[in-house]
Motif scaffolding. Structure first.
Motif, PDB file in Angstrom:
ATOM      1  N   UNK A   1      -6.554 -10.933  -3.676  1.00  8.82           N
ATOM      2  CA  UNK A   1      -7.927 -10.849  -3.195  1.00  8.82           C
ATOM      3  C   UNK A   1      -7.993 -10.166  -1.834  1.00  8.82           C
ATOM      4  N   UNK A   2      -6.974 -10.429  -0.993  1.00 14.83           N
ATOM      5  CA  UNK A   2      -6.918  -9.822   0.338  1.00 14.83           C
ATOM      6  C   UNK A   2      -5.481  -9.416   0.638  1.00 14.83           C
ATOM      7  N   UNK A   3      -5.341  -8.287   1.351  1.00 11.52           N
ATOM      8  CA  UNK A   3      -4.008  -7.815   1.702  1.00 11.52           C
ATOM      9  C   UNK A   3      -4.103  -7.007   3.000  1.00 11.52           C
ATOM     10  N   UNK A   4      -3.037  -6.973   3.770  1.00 15.80           N
ATOM     11  CA  UNK A   4      -3.021  -6.217   5.021  1.00 15.80           C
ATOM     12  C   UNK A   4      -3.344  -4.748   4.750  1.00 15.80           C
ATOM     13  N   UNK A   5      -4.034  -4.132   5.674  1.00 18.14           N
ATOM     14  CA  UNK A   5      -4.501  -2.753   5.513  1.00 18.14           C
ATOM     15  C   UNK A   5      -3.375  -1.793   5.157  1.00 18.14           C
ATOM     16  N   UNK A   6      -2.188  -1.997   5.765  1.00 13.36           N
ATOM     17  CA  UNK A   6      -1.087  -1.055   5.561  1.00 13.36           C
ATOM     18  C   UNK A   6      -0.552  -1.054   4.131  1.00 13.36           C
ATOM     19  N   UNK A   7      -0.885  -2.112   3.353  1.00 13.08           N
ATOM     20  CA  UNK A   7      -0.387  -2.188   1.979  1.00 13.08           C
ATOM     21  C   UNK A   7      -1.387  -1.691   0.939  1.00 13.08           C
ATOM     22  N   UNK A   8      -2.637  -1.478   1.329  1.00  4.24           N
ATOM     23  CA  UNK A   8      -3.679  -1.155   0.349  1.00  4.24           C
ATOM     24  C   UNK A   8      -3.395   0.136  -0.407  1.00  4.24           C
ATOM     25  N   UNK A   9      -2.859   1.142   0.312  1.00  8.67           N
ATOM     26  CA  UNK A   9      -2.583   2.432  -0.340  1.00  8.67           C
ATOM     27  C   UNK A   9      -1.313   2.406  -1.184  1.00  8.67           C
ATOM     28  N   UNK A  10      -0.589   1.275  -1.171  1.00  4.58           N
ATOM     29  CA  UNK A  10       0.661   1.181  -1.938  1.00  4.58           C
ATOM     30  C   UNK A  10       0.435   0.708  -3.367  1.00  4.58           C
ATOM     31  N   UNK A  11      -0.847   0.499  -3.718  1.00  5.68           N
ATOM     32  CA  UNK A  11      -1.197   0.090  -5.087  1.00  5.68           C
ATOM     33  C   UNK A  11      -0.376  -1.117  -5.550  1.00  5.68           C
ATOM     34  N   UNK A  12      -0.510  -2.265  -4.906  1.00  2.00           N
ATOM     35  CA  UNK A  12       0.338  -3.415  -5.225  1.00  2.00           C
ATOM     36  C   UNK A  12       0.275  -3.886  -6.675  1.00  2.00           C
ATOM     37  N   UNK A  13      -0.917  -3.952  -7.265  1.00  5.64           N
ATOM     38  CA  UNK A  13      -1.008  -4.412  -8.657  1.00  5.64           C
ATOM     39  C   UNK A  13      -0.269  -3.464  -9.603  1.00  5.64           C
ATOM     40  N   UNK A  14      -0.542  -2.175  -9.445  1.00  2.62           N
ATOM     41  CA  UNK A  14       0.090  -1.180 -10.313  1.00  2.62           C
ATOM     42  C   UNK A  14       1.594  -1.113 -10.066  1.00  2.62           C
TER      43      UNK A  14
END
Length: 290
Positions: A160-173
């Motif tokens: 639901x929430x994640x640090x800004x630096x990880x958002x572009x790393x596509x964590x779910x995918x």
């Protein structure tokens, strides 16, 4: 690494060896069947592969032994979680045995590299060698437990929430569309472990647990129990492996040639007509919403 064994790595019988998957074949089969495109090599993302890592490592008898428990894990946990969104799982000793067999395979192979190339220090090496022996004897039925070694399953659920630096790393995918495993040693904290990601079902086997480690609702006991994909919490250096996996997957995407990027785009576009069949679309949507 190419193995050249004359005897079974598990039972040490000198006989003809079979080609064994390090991460069970059903995991790769499911990844392949639910992928909108081809599975890509971890070493070179511009190259597609048909299968996961495998070696001539086990005799037929030991391979069959592992297969029995692999089927139970596939039928009772892996497919119900990924296909049916089941969150609660009752288990018996079959789960503990299966997890031991997976981590033992990683540890056995990695120890060859660690010894030959002096990858880890003496304390870590001694612990890992002792752990390989303990798990091998357990798998062979020589002993009834694995001592102080711990297995933990962490389900990588929706974020639901994640640090800004990880958002572009596509964590779910990145997590749900990857399969990998290896052994690592954090020699500062003396936490030594094997890590396996099976499309978001993460296995951490702790051979030595350093101070300050917190693992809540994750441990799999050698007996009956229940594991749920909720209310799990980890405070551990092992969590760095999740971050490392995200970064590695991002680097692989950056290494894709324009030609391969075009192929992926075309395959996703064609597969979009049947989105329900391909979980990657749901993951991409969740990543975009972060």
């Amino acid at each position: 690494m190419k193995l050249s064994l004359k005897e079974c790595a598990l039972c040490h019988t000198e006989t003809e060896l079979e080609l064994s998957h390090i991460i069970p074949k059903f995991v790769l089969r499911y990844l392949k069947s639910t992928s909108a495109g081809s599975i890509r090599s971890m070493e070179n993302p511009n190259v597609t592969v048909q299968d996961g890592e495998k070696h001539y490592m086990l005799c037929g008898k030991c391979e069959d032994l592992f297969s029995t428990y692999e089927k139970q894990f596939a039928d009772k946990l892996f497919h119900p979680y990924l296909k049916d969104q089941q969150k609660r799982f009752e288990y018996d000793t079959w789960l503990h045995f299966f997890l031991t067999s997976v981590s033992w395979r990683h540890l056995y192979l990695d120890l060859i590299d660690f010894v030959e190339n002096h990858v880890v220090g003496l304390d870590a090496l001694e612990c890992l060698i002792d752990s390989e022996k303990i798990m091998r004897e357990y798998l062979l039925g020589v002993r009834a437990d694995i001592g102080s070694i711990e297995h933990h399953i962490f389900f990588f659920e929706d974020i639901e929430m994640i640090a800004e630096k990880y958002k572009d790393l596509r964590p779910h995918t990145s997590i749900h569309r990857s399969v990998c495993g290896y052994t690592a040693a954090n020699e500062e904290t003396k936490t030594y472990f094997s890590f396996t990601n099976m499309m978001g079902i993460m296995l951490f086997t702790l051979y030595n647990k350093g101070n300050g480690e917190i693992w809540e609702n994750t441990q799999i006991l050698n007996g009956t129990g229940v594991i749920e994909a909720k209310d799990q919490h980890i405070q551990s250096v092992c969590g760095q492996e999740i971050e490392a996996l995200l970064i590695e997957q991002d680097e692989r995407r950056k290494q894709l040639s324009e030609k391969q990027q075009g192929k992926i785009h075309d395959r996703l576009k064609a597969a979009a007509k049947d989105m329900a069949r391909y979980p990657v679309f749901d993951d991409l949507k969740k990543d975009q919403q972060l």
